[in-house]
Scaffold this active site. Structure first.
Site, PDB file in Angstrom:
ATOM      1  N   ASN A  11       0.870  -1.176   0.000  1.00  0.00           N
ATOM      2  CA  ASN A  11       0.000   0.000   0.000  1.00  0.00           C
ATOM      3  C   ASN A  11       0.907   1.226   0.000  1.00  0.00           C
ATOM      4  O   ASN A  11       1.516   1.541   1.014  1.00  0.00           O
ATOM      5  CB  ASN A  11      -0.897  -0.032   1.248  1.00  0.00           C
ATOM      6  CG  ASN A  11      -1.683   1.262   1.424  1.00  0.00           C
ATOM      7  OD1 ASN A  11      -1.747   2.096   0.520  1.00  0.00           O
ATOM      8  ND2 ASN A  11      -2.287   1.438   2.596  1.00  0.00           N
ATOM      9  N   TRP A  12       0.973   1.876  -1.156  1.00  0.00           N
ATOM     10  CA  TRP A  12       1.897   3.011  -1.284  1.00  0.00           C
ATOM     11  C   TRP A  12       1.416   4.267  -0.565  1.00  0.00           C
ATOM     12  O   TRP A  12       2.168   5.227  -0.448  1.00  0.00           O
ATOM     13  CB  TRP A  12       2.107   3.335  -2.773  1.00  0.00           C
ATOM     14  CG  TRP A  12       3.046   2.408  -3.463  1.00  0.00           C
ATOM     15  CD1 TRP A  12       3.781   1.403  -2.901  1.00  0.00           C
ATOM     16  CD2 TRP A  12       3.369   2.419  -4.867  1.00  0.00           C
ATOM     17  NE1 TRP A  12       4.537   0.788  -3.864  1.00  0.00           N
ATOM     18  CE2 TRP A  12       4.308   1.383  -5.070  1.00  0.00           C
ATOM     19  CE3 TRP A  12       2.954   3.188  -5.944  1.00  0.00           C
ATOM     20  CZ2 TRP A  12       4.843   1.117  -6.334  1.00  0.00           C
ATOM     21  CZ3 TRP A  12       3.485   2.920  -7.199  1.00  0.00           C
ATOM     22  CH2 TRP A  12       4.416   1.889  -7.385  1.00  0.00           C
ATOM     23  N   LYS A  13       0.158   4.278  -0.158  1.00  0.00           N
ATOM     24  CA  LYS A  13      -0.411   5.491   0.456  1.00  0.00           C
ATOM     25  C   LYS A  13      -0.175   6.685  -0.489  1.00  0.00           C
ATOM     26  O   LYS A  13      -0.233   6.503  -1.700  1.00  0.00           O
ATOM     27  CB  LYS A  13       0.154   5.697   1.865  1.00  0.00           C
ATOM     28  CG  LYS A  13      -0.025   4.412   2.700  1.00  0.00           C
ATOM     29  CD  LYS A  13       0.220   4.562   4.157  1.00  0.00           C
ATOM     30  CE  LYS A  13      -0.017   3.214   4.856  1.00  0.00           C
ATOM     31  NZ  LYS A  13       0.141   3.271   6.291  1.00  0.00           N
ATOM     32  N   HIS A  96      -9.498   1.640   5.257  1.00  0.00           N
ATOM     33  CA  HIS A  96      -8.180   1.728   5.895  1.00  0.00           C
ATOM     34  C   HIS A  96      -8.276   2.652   7.114  1.00  0.00           C
ATOM     35  O   HIS A  96      -9.018   3.637   7.094  1.00  0.00           O
ATOM     36  CB  HIS A  96      -7.148   2.256   4.888  1.00  0.00           C
ATOM     37  CG  HIS A  96      -5.747   2.133   5.400  1.00  0.00           C
ATOM     38  ND1 HIS A  96      -5.208   3.022   6.303  1.00  0.00           N
ATOM     39  CD2 HIS A  96      -4.790   1.207   5.160  1.00  0.00           C
ATOM     40  CE1 HIS A  96      -3.965   2.637   6.592  1.00  0.00           C
ATOM     41  NE2 HIS A  96      -3.691   1.544   5.913  1.00  0.00           N
ATOM     42  N   GLU A  98      -6.477   4.946   8.156  1.00  0.00           N
ATOM     43  CA  GLU A  98      -6.214   6.362   7.860  1.00  0.00           C
ATOM     44  C   GLU A  98      -7.458   7.028   7.273  1.00  0.00           C
ATOM     45  O   GLU A  98      -7.706   8.219   7.483  1.00  0.00           O
ATOM     46  CB  GLU A  98      -5.003   6.477   6.925  1.00  0.00           C
ATOM     47  CG  GLU A  98      -3.709   6.187   7.685  1.00  0.00           C
ATOM     48  CD  GLU A  98      -2.604   5.573   6.860  1.00  0.00           C
ATOM     49  OE1 GLU A  98      -2.653   5.628   5.620  1.00  0.00           O
ATOM     50  OE2 GLU A  98      -1.664   5.009   7.465  1.00  0.00           O
ATOM     51  N   GLU A 168      -5.315  -4.691  10.597  1.00  0.00           N
ATOM     52  CA  GLU A 168      -4.226  -3.731  10.792  1.00  0.00           C
ATOM     53  C   GLU A 168      -4.454  -2.986  12.102  1.00  0.00           C
ATOM     54  O   GLU A 168      -5.194  -1.989  12.131  1.00  0.00           O
ATOM     55  CB  GLU A 168      -4.200  -2.719   9.639  1.00  0.00           C
ATOM     56  CG  GLU A 168      -3.971  -3.348   8.286  1.00  0.00           C
ATOM     57  CD  GLU A 168      -3.383  -2.349   7.307  1.00  0.00           C
ATOM     58  OE1 GLU A 168      -2.229  -2.556   6.900  1.00  0.00           O
ATOM     59  OE2 GLU A 168      -4.040  -1.348   6.982  1.00  0.00           O
ATOM     60  N   GLY A 174       2.834   2.151  10.873  1.00  0.00           N
ATOM     61  CA  GLY A 174       3.843   3.211  10.796  1.00  0.00           C
ATOM     62  C   GLY A 174       4.525   3.501  12.116  1.00  0.00           C
ATOM     63  O   GLY A 174       5.070   4.583  12.317  1.00  0.00           O
ATOM     64  N   SER A 214       3.674  -2.164  10.300  1.00  0.00           N
ATOM     65  CA  SER A 214       5.126  -2.243  10.549  1.00  0.00           C
ATOM     66  C   SER A 214       5.754  -3.564  10.119  1.00  0.00           C
ATOM     67  O   SER A 214       6.697  -4.054  10.742  1.00  0.00           O
ATOM     68  CB  SER A 214       5.441  -1.954  12.027  1.00  0.00           C
ATOM     69  OG  SER A 214       5.121  -0.616  12.330  1.00  0.00           O
ATOM     70  N   GLY A 235       2.858  -1.160   4.199  1.00  0.00           N
ATOM     71  CA  GLY A 235       2.938   0.259   3.868  1.00  0.00           C
ATOM     72  C   GLY A 235       4.358   0.660   3.532  1.00  0.00           C
ATOM     73  O   GLY A 235       4.835   0.486   2.411  1.00  0.00           O
TER      74      GLY A 235
HETATM   75  P1  13P Z   1       3.187   0.326   7.591  1.00  0.00           P
HETATM   76  O1  13P Z   1       3.637  -0.973   6.965  1.00  0.00           O
HETATM   77  O2  13P Z   1       3.934   1.512   7.099  1.00  0.00           O
HETATM   78  O3  13P Z   1       3.128   0.227   9.090  1.00  0.00           O
HETATM   79  O4  13P Z   1       1.675   0.552   7.097  1.00  0.00           O
HETATM   80  C1  13P Z   1       0.766  -0.463   7.193  1.00  0.00           C
HETATM   81  C2  13P Z   1      -0.445  -0.078   6.451  1.00  0.00           C
HETATM   82  O5  13P Z   1      -1.157   0.835   6.821  1.00  0.00           O
HETATM   83  C3  13P Z   1      -0.755  -0.808   5.211  1.00  0.00           C
HETATM   84  O6  13P Z   1      -2.032  -0.531   4.764  1.00  0.00           O
END
Ligand code: 13P
Length: 252
Positions: A11-13, A96, A98, A168, A174, A214, A235
């Protein structure tokens, strides 16, 4: 033991340009040939077309990170299920943390989005997870149960079996605070039991449940080795071709 595929999705966000997308997907395609996993990349809307064209003829699937909860019409700034599909997305992340946190998405919105994509054959990856406070106060399972039952409300067995759940924990995203394989396994088993109670054993056995939060090349193998962890949603480590390639080439 039911056999489920292991699915790794990056997931590149809100990261990367079109040029970076082309070279990343081309590089990943080489590793994908050797991978034992199903591989997907959830990219920003503007990169779906480029990523899908670059991934043509490879096993890499391209997805969106979000989608509108309506089919079409006067909703300025929104992107519909048909539009992401037309651009080349075969799956979409939905709910998600976020999006729940910064854009106030609730279970009812998540439910509409899931139904909207299922209707046209785009696979939903429904994200759920509890916050730190919720886990510390012993509410994690009740929160997850609510997110699952409300998010998937009204779905037929076949639809539930065909989608992906991504567990998640918000505290792990993160944060460099990955869930231990034991905690993740126990929580995945709980989520599967919720699905079994409502949609039956066969659906629960087929459902793919990914872990996210993470994940990196050092901790991925131990998570993937757990029986109820059917893949990873990644992520930060998916932004580096080297790190992501190291994960998709793991032997578990
Ligand atoms: P990280 O791997 O950066 O913790 O993010 C996880 C995430 O939100 C994937 O959707």
């Amino acid at each position: 033991m039911p056999h489920r595929p292991k699915v790794i999705i990056g997931n590149w966000k809100m990261n990367k340009t079109i040029a970076e997308t082309k070279s990343f997907v081309a590089g990943l395609a080489l590793a994908a040939k050797e991978s034992a996993f199903q591989i997907g990349l959830a990219v920003p809307f503007t990169m779906i077309d480029t990523a899908a064209k670059t991934a043509e003829g490879t096993v890499i699937r391209i997805g969106a990170q979000n989608v509108a909860d309506r089919d079409e019409g006067p909703y300025t700034g929104e992107v519909s299920p048909k539009m992401i599909q037309d651009a080349g997305a075969s799956f979409a992340l939905i709910g998600h943390s976020e999006r729940r946190r910064y854009f106030r998405e609730d279970d009812a919105i998540v439910n509409r989005k899931i139904k909207g994509v299922l209707k046209i054959g785009v696979q939903p990856v429904c994200c759920i997870g509890e916050t730190q406070e919720e886990r510390q106060s012993g509410q994690a399972y009740s929160i997850l149960k609510r997110q699952l039952l409300h998010g998937l409300d009204g779905l037929e067995k076949e639809d539930v079996a065909s989608l992906i759940i991504a567990y998640e924990p918000v505290w792990a995203i993160g944060s460099h605070q990955v869930a231990t394989p034991e905690i993740a396994q126990e929580t995945h088993a709980f989520c599967r039991s919720v699905i079994k109670e409502k949609w039956g054993q066969q659906v629960a056995d087929r459902l793919v449940i990914q872990y996210g939060g993470s994940v990196n090349p050092m901790n991925a193998a131990a998570l993937l080795a757990e029986p109820d962890i059917d893949g990873l949603l990644i992520g930060n480590a998916s932004l580096s071709l080297e790190a992501f390639t190291n994960i998709v080439l793991l032997h578990v």
